[in-house]
Design a protein around this motif. Structure first.
Motif, PDB file in Angstrom:
ATOM      1  N   ASN A 181      39.546 -40.069   4.086  1.00 14.10           N
ATOM      2  CA  ASN A 181      39.088 -41.432   3.777  1.00 14.10           C
ATOM      3  C   ASN A 181      37.828 -41.832   4.519  1.00 14.10           C
ATOM      4  O   ASN A 181      37.306 -42.944   4.350  1.00 14.10           O
ATOM      5  CB  ASN A 181      40.200 -42.450   4.055  1.00 14.10           C
ATOM      6  N   GLY A 182      37.312 -40.939   5.382  1.00 14.62           N
ATOM      7  CA  GLY A 182      36.036 -41.185   6.024  1.00 14.62           C
ATOM      8  C   GLY A 182      36.029 -42.274   7.071  1.00 14.62           C
ATOM      9  O   GLY A 182      34.957 -42.821   7.383  1.00 14.62           O
ATOM     10  N   ASP A 183      37.210 -42.602   7.662  1.00 19.08           N
ATOM     11  CA  ASP A 183      37.231 -43.682   8.663  1.00 19.08           C
ATOM     12  C   ASP A 183      36.975 -43.183  10.071  1.00 19.08           C
ATOM     13  O   ASP A 183      37.025 -43.955  11.035  1.00 19.08           O
ATOM     14  CB  ASP A 183      38.556 -44.433   8.600  1.00 19.08           C
ATOM     15  N   GLY A 184      36.712 -41.888  10.234  1.00 15.22           N
ATOM     16  CA  GLY A 184      36.341 -41.349  11.531  1.00 15.22           C
ATOM     17  C   GLY A 184      37.508 -40.953  12.404  1.00 15.22           C
ATOM     18  O   GLY A 184      37.320 -40.676  13.589  1.00 15.22           O
ATOM     19  N   GLU A 185      38.719 -40.906  11.873  1.00 12.21           N
ATOM     20  CA  GLU A 185      39.876 -40.445  12.632  1.00 12.21           C
ATOM     21  C   GLU A 185      40.871 -39.784  11.689  1.00 12.21           C
ATOM     22  O   GLU A 185      40.836 -40.007  10.481  1.00 12.21           O
ATOM     23  CB  GLU A 185      40.522 -41.605  13.386  1.00 12.21           C
ATOM     24  N   ILE A 186      41.744 -38.960  12.290  1.00 14.99           N
ATOM     25  CA  ILE A 186      42.779 -38.278  11.516  1.00 14.99           C
ATOM     26  C   ILE A 186      44.088 -39.033  11.703  1.00 14.99           C
ATOM     27  O   ILE A 186      44.607 -39.143  12.819  1.00 14.99           O
ATOM     28  CB  ILE A 186      42.934 -36.814  11.969  1.00 14.99           C
ATOM     29  N   ASN A 187      44.586 -39.589  10.596  1.00 14.47           N
ATOM     30  CA  ASN A 187      45.847 -40.312  10.621  1.00 14.47           C
ATOM     31  C   ASN A 187      46.546 -40.130   9.284  1.00 14.47           C
ATOM     32  O   ASN A 187      46.109 -39.333   8.440  1.00 14.47           O
ATOM     33  CB  ASN A 187      45.625 -41.792  10.949  1.00 14.47           C
ATOM     34  N   GLN A 188      47.618 -40.882   9.068  1.00 15.03           N
ATOM     35  CA  GLN A 188      48.399 -40.723   7.848  1.00 15.03           C
ATOM     36  C   GLN A 188      47.620 -41.090   6.589  1.00 15.03           C
ATOM     37  O   GLN A 188      47.968 -40.665   5.491  1.00 15.03           O
ATOM     38  CB  GLN A 188      49.681 -41.555   7.942  1.00 15.03           C
ATOM     39  N   GLU A 189      46.562 -41.873   6.762  1.00 13.08           N
ATOM     40  CA  GLU A 189      45.752 -42.255   5.604  1.00 13.08           C
ATOM     41  C   GLU A 189      44.923 -41.094   5.070  1.00 13.08           C
ATOM     42  O   GLU A 189      44.341 -41.190   3.990  1.00 13.08           O
ATOM     43  CB  GLU A 189      44.831 -43.424   5.967  1.00 13.08           C
ATOM     44  N   ASP A 190      44.856 -40.009   5.824  1.00 11.20           N
ATOM     45  CA  ASP A 190      44.078 -38.843   5.389  1.00 11.20           C
ATOM     46  C   ASP A 190      44.931 -37.812   4.650  1.00 11.20           C
ATOM     47  O   ASP A 190      44.402 -36.776   4.228  1.00 11.20           O
ATOM     48  CB  ASP A 190      43.422 -38.175   6.607  1.00 11.20           C
ATOM     49  N   ARG A 191      46.193 -38.091   4.500  1.00  7.97           N
ATOM     50  CA  ARG A 191      47.031 -37.166   3.753  1.00  7.97           C
ATOM     51  C   ARG A 191      46.642 -37.187   2.281  1.00  7.97           C
ATOM     52  O   ARG A 191      46.281 -38.233   1.727  1.00  7.97           O
ATOM     53  CB  ARG A 191      48.502 -37.516   3.939  1.00  7.97           C
ATOM     54  N   THR A 192      46.722 -36.040   1.651  1.00  8.26           N
ATOM     55  CA  THR A 192      46.342 -35.924   0.251  1.00  8.26           C
ATOM     56  C   THR A 192      47.223 -34.874  -0.419  1.00  8.26           C
ATOM     57  O   THR A 192      48.006 -34.178   0.232  1.00  8.26           O
ATOM     58  CB  THR A 192      44.854 -35.553   0.115  1.00  8.26           C
ATOM     59  N   PHE A 193      47.097 -34.775  -1.729  1.00  6.21           N
ATOM     60  CA  PHE A 193      47.926 -33.829  -2.488  1.00  6.21           C
ATOM     61  C   PHE A 193      47.372 -32.416  -2.352  1.00  6.21           C
ATOM     62  O   PHE A 193      46.191 -32.175  -2.630  1.00  6.21           O
ATOM     63  CB  PHE A 193      47.975 -34.245  -3.953  1.00  6.21           C
ATOM     64  N   VAL A 194      48.248 -31.511  -1.925  1.00  4.46           N
ATOM     65  CA  VAL A 194      47.849 -30.110  -1.745  1.00  4.46           C
ATOM     66  C   VAL A 194      48.953 -29.218  -2.302  1.00  4.46           C
ATOM     67  O   VAL A 194      49.814 -28.734  -1.570  1.00  4.46           O
ATOM     68  CB  VAL A 194      47.583 -29.779  -0.268  1.00  4.46           C
ATOM     69  N   GLY A 195      48.962 -29.028  -3.620  1.00  2.00           N
ATOM     70  CA  GLY A 195      49.903 -28.085  -4.203  1.00  2.00           C
ATOM     71  C   GLY A 195      51.226 -28.699  -4.599  1.00  2.00           C
ATOM     72  O   GLY A 195      51.622 -29.761  -4.130  1.00  2.00           O
ATOM     73  N   SER A 196      51.926 -27.993  -5.488  1.00  4.35           N
ATOM     74  CA  SER A 196      53.198 -28.450  -6.034  1.00  4.35           C
ATOM     75  C   SER A 196      54.260 -27.377  -5.817  1.00  4.35           C
ATOM     76  O   SER A 196      53.972 -26.181  -5.886  1.00  4.35           O
ATOM     77  CB  SER A 196      53.056 -28.736  -7.529  1.00  4.35           C
TER      78      SER A 196
END
Length: 1019
Positions: free
Chosen positions: A835-850
């Motif tokens: 999300n480009g907010d400058g930190e790694i948190n839960q908001e950076d989770r994304t879909f990676v495979g099924s």
């Protein structure tokens, strides 16, 4: 087909002369003859010859000759052999005849059970797969589901390798967040086909996949229907069939972990990297004599034994089959085993217009296990410097000195050997499943059937916890014993009318009826703490314990389903086919205003190959099919529509200030709960080529599940304490393509056939209900089910390699120049700031495979040459991703053993995928490296497996004639011999952690390699 068994077909006369010749007149004619193959002219041994309407029969010998004394010169002989067209030959006074048998290359005339009716396979309009016993019996399987893997398109099977563990079967994808299991019908009784059912009793399996095929079961058919038909007796002399199989089981190669010396060196490095003093267990107090290989301590060579004896026979008006079986599986883990003994009795009798019979099976199964823990998780994690047991660990709480983690050898993995010795869990299921029926031929083509079915299960579970500890810092717990007893009963009553009529080119058939099933389960649990022991042996009854009593009960299961059903089939000139089906069901598990529903379907077929304008030398059969309908499924408990009451509150009333017991509604309920519904569309074709030597079929399906149950959030001020109530609010779509092909080459001495099937499934969440503003998904720990995407898709942080220098860390910034991972060090995992907010948190989770495969395949090859037979089965599953939860713990480096091939990053070892190693306490970078919600642990789960290979030899009949033995066959087989996969875990065939975390491998029991030797014979 004939040559396949030519040298092994046995004389089946077996005391026929003793049983039947006295009933014949002394001047009855004797008929001699020869049975030959019509296509080759070769003699045909092993063909059954019976005088029609009697039990008088014989079998052709090694030269194809037979001799039979018949009751009349005008008698009719019935000649049959599996895979060949049955012949009826009027003698007309002849005493010497030659009979030509013609091979039946097509299975289109095969009779298929579709629920309350049977139809010829060529007349099917719905999507139905048929699995014969010859296919499903090739593998060593404790349950029906396990034996189906790879044999039918549209059927997904995930196996658990544990003794007595059931397989997960899904038909055409998953369309519910709660339940994905199909409905099972065993000889007309709706019952569960769990491992207590003997798979050797099964004659054939029909899998109803679309609404047209399954709508006759209405409210319970949305996940598909599997109809099981068991073996029956046949007209003819008594036959005894014996099958014996013994196999050894071997686990696949486990994780390669470090030995004591390697571990001690790596842990010293780990602590040194963090500036800490290494534990004494790997430094000053390192004991080279302690080198525990936990894999070797816990695993063993397992075995599976399967024995079956069947007596069958019959006359014109009656038949019987009695079978007894014993199956035992000694598991590959210590303390795990499964046993099942079964007795089946199937009979059928006809008297005038009345036919009656029953199909009954009595089974008793016992499963033993420690009842807690998961060795496949603990074995690789446990430290090699900890012994299995040692006197230095002896204490009041651990009198046997079981090895466990200590302050200088910290691990929270359990000691599986200790768990097995301290805990024991025994499950005993005594079960009766069956039905009795009565058929009355009212008029020509009109038959009334009364069917009464029952499933009774008397279950007894016993759990014992002895003195001892099995992991570090284990809380104190008393010894105890707990016994649980339950009675499950399900009774089915059905009345149906079947009608069949052919008028010129018009064929009519139909069924109407009423069905009612009452199901109930009562459970009671009792126990006590403080077991007594004498001379090291514990007393194992509740009454012998001396501590605090334990008692518990459970909300009983109790519900009734009542429905009216109907189906009408019409065929004109074998060209145009139409099927109308409907069922009106009422279910007591719903509120009174929402208890009934109608489930209809319509299907049609057009056999183009029968049209006058169609002419082809290649195409022998071509039929187009289409269907549409609605099915239901119940995913609620018996009382979910009723509020949950808490009867513990007390209130003070009256002048005496007495405490009175009150009640509050602790859980809000939804009185409008209803069925989950599946709207199903199906388009398909069936194609036969070259006189049906090559048979192809294909389906396109599109099903939408509506009113899927989800738990919707409600405001806290409403006082709900029992969980969010379920609401019929979501929807899920599954669509895909199924294809199956079979080719037979039977015109040479080497006869062979090959079949294959392919399935694609595309799963999408269409709606999740009103979960709140902006929330269009259902979240679990590491998966998310979001509108427009597959169910339970991995929703994690993305990684982008390893930081090689401080410069790379400082250059890893967002658009504003903010350093994204300021606490990282060289050698740490680089995460993507989504999300480009400058930190790694839960908001950076994304879909990676099924976790759902996009392609599933199965293939079978059979061949016969002279006395030899050969079978090979392959399966392939592709396009899905597995979360390797075991590797996540191993490669987190904390309080665990290390992989033998680990190569942690160092300034001089940068060409590696393993991050730096150290102690995570006070080190945010190492903590982030081990995050579960990371794609670092996701792996390609695709695999190809040699499911089974079998080589058989048909023994010489002439040498066995003196013992009246026929059809004797020896075989050897290997199961799960080869698996081609990139997955680093023990087995890519992962059962998962429920529907929403289907691909999560948290120590999945892998499929074993099985090497078997077997013998089959009749006499």
């Amino acid at each position: 087909m004939k040559e396949k068994l030519q040298k092994s077909a046995l004389w089946l006369l077996f005391f026929l002369s003793c049983n039947y010749l006295p009933a014949l007149a002394q001047n009855a004619p004797t008929v001699r003859g020869t049975v030959v193959d019509k296509s080759t002219g070769e003699v045909f041994p092993g063909a059954t010859v019976i005088e029609k309407g009697t039990s008088n029969g014989t079998v052709s010998d090694i030269d194809g000759n037979f001799q039979i004394q018949v009751s009349s010169p005008q008698s009719v002989l019935v000649i049959s052999f599996i895979g060949f067209i049955q012949q009826e030959i009027p003698l007309a006074g002849r005493t010497n005849i030659t009979i030509e048998l013609e091979e039946n290359l097509s299975d289109l005339d095969e009779v298929v059970v579709i629920g309350y009716q049977t139809v010829k396979k060529k007349d099917l309009t719905g999507a139905t797969a048929v699995v014969s016993r010859d296919k499903q019996n090739k593998v060593t399987a404790a349950s029906l589901g396990e034996s189906l893997q790879g044999l039918a398109p549209g059927v997904s099977v995930r196996n658990g390798g544990g003794p007595g563990q059931n397989a997960q079967v899904e038909i055409r994808g998953v369309a519910s967040f709660i339940n994905s299991s199909p409905l099972y019908v065993i000889d007309g009784m709706i019952a569960d086909a769990n491992p207590t059912i003997n798979t050797n009793d099964i004659e054939s399996i029909q899998i109803l996949k679309d609404a047209s095929a399954a709508a006759i079961y209405g409210s319970r058919a949305a996940n598909g229907v599997i109809i099981i038909t068991t073996k029956q007796g046949a007209e003819g002399a008594p036959r005894v069939s014996v099958t014996a199989k013994y196999g050894i089981q071997q686990l696949p190669q486990g994780y390669q972990m470090m030995n004591n010396v390697q571990f001690a060196e790596m842990q010293r490095t780990q602590f040194a990297n963090s500036g800490l003093t290494a534990p004494a267990s790997v430094s000053t107090a390192f004991d080279p004599s302690i080198n525990t290989n936990w894999y070797d301590e816990v695993t063993r060579l397992g075995n599976a034994q399967d024995y079956n004896v069947t007596l069958s026979g019959g006359s014109k008006n009656s038949s019987y089959l009695i079978s007894g079986s014993y199956f035992e599986n000694k598991g590959v883990l210590i303390g795990h085993d499964f046993q099942r003994a079964a007795l089946r009795i199937n009979t059928k009798n006809t008297k005038g217009r009345v036919t009656f019979g029953e199909n009954l099976i009595f089974t008793n199964s016992i499963t033993n296990s420690p009842g807690t823990g998961n060795p496949f998780y603990d074995m690789p994690l446990n430290l090699p410097v900890i012994p299995v047991r040692d006197d230095r660990f002896i204490s009041a709480a651990n009198p046997d000195g079981w090895g466990k983690g200590t302050t200088d050898a910290v691990t929270y993995a359990w000691n599986p050997v200790a768990v097995n010795a301290i805990n024991s869990y025994r499950s005993n299921f005594a079960k009766v499943v069956g039905n009795a029926y009565l058929d009355v031929d009212i008029l020509d083509g009109l038959v009334y059937r009364f069917n009464a079915g029952a499933e009774l299960s008397f279950d007894h579970n016993k759990r014992m916890r002895r003195a001892g500890e099995w992991h570090f810092n284990q809380p104190a717990a008393p010894t105890n014993i707990i016994e649980e007893r339950s009675l499950f009963s399900s009774f089915l009553l059905e009345h149906t009318l079947n009608y069949n009529k052919v008028i010129d080119k018009h064929s009519f058939s139909g069924v109407i009826g009423h069905s009612q099933q009452i199901t109930k389960r009562d459970v009671l649990s009792a126990g006590r703490t403080d077991l007594q022991s004498f001379d090291g042996r514990y007393l194992n009854t509740v009454s012998s314990a001396t501590g605090d009593p334990i008692a518990d009960g459970f909300i009983p299961v109790q519900y009734t389903i009542s429905g009216f059903l109907g189906r009408a089939n019409y065929t004109y000139d074998d060209r145009y086919l139409i099927t109308l089906t409907g069922r009106y069901d009422a279910d007591s598990r719903f509120g009174s205003d929402n208890r009934s529903r109608f489930f209809p379907s319509i299907a049609g077929g057009w056999r183009i190959s029968e049209e006058s304008f169609f002419s082809s030398q290649i195409v022998s059969d071509l039929k187009l099919r289409a269907s549409y309908g609605e099915l239901g499924i119940v995913t609620v408990g018996s009382w979910d529509y009723i509020g949950f009451l808490n009867s513990n509150p007390r209130a003070i009333f009256g002048p005496d200030e007495q405490a009175y017991v009150g009640a509050t509604q602790a859980r809000l309920a939804n009185p409008n709960l209803g069925w989950e519904r599946r709207i199903s569309h199906n388009l398909g074709f069936d194609l036969g080529l070259f006189d049906d030597q090559l048979i192809l079929s294909a389906e396109y399906y599109n099903s939408l599940s509506k009113d899927v149950l989800v738990n919707l959030p409600i405001a806290w001020y409403l006082g709900n304490l029992g969980g969010e109530p379920a609401v019929n609010a979501a929807s899920i779509r599954n669509r895909g393509i199924e294809m199956a092909a079979t080719y037979r080459n039977m015109k040479r001495e080497l006869k062979w056939d090959v079949s294959a099937n392919v399935t694609t499934i595309r799963n999408r969440v269409m709606d999740v209900g009103n979960l709140g503003e902006g929330i269009d998904y259902i979240q679990t720990g590491i998966t998310r089910s979001q509108i427009g995407r597959p169910m339970g898709e991995w929703y994690v942080l993305k990684t982008d390699g390893i930081f090689q220098s401080d410069e790379e860390i400082n250059n890893h910034t967002n658009a504003d120049g903010r350093v994204i991972q300021p606490f990282a060090r060289p050698g740490d995992i680089r995460f993507v700031d989504v999300n480009g907010d400058g930190e790694i948190n839960q908001e950076d989770r994304t879909f990676v495979g099924s976790p759902w495969p996009t392609l599933q395949t199965g293939a079978q090859f059979n061949a016969t040459y002279k006395n030899f037979t050969f079978n090979m089965q392959w399966i392939g599953v592709f396009g899905h991703t597995i979360m390797n939860g075991v590797r996540r713990d191993i490669d987190s480096y904390q309080n665990t053993n290390f992989r033998a091939d680990i190569s942690p990053w160092t300034p001089t070892n940068t060409n590696t995928n393993d991050p730096r190693i150290g102690v995570s306490v006070g080190d945010p970078g190492l903590i982030d490296n081990a995050r579960l919600e990371s794609d670092r642990w996701l792996e390609d789960g695709s695999y190809i497996r040699l499911r089974n290979v079998e080589i058989g030899y048909n023994l010489n009949m002439a040498r066995l004639q003196r013992w009246n033995v026929s059809n004797a066959r020896l075989f050897i087989s290997g199961q799960n011999l080869l698996t081609f996969t990139k997955y680093s875990g023990l087995d890519p065939d992962v059962t998962g952690n429920g529907i929403l975390e289907r691909g999560f491998d948290n120590g999945n029991w892998p499929a074993s390699k099985i090497y078997s030797l077997g013998l089959q014979f009749e006499f």
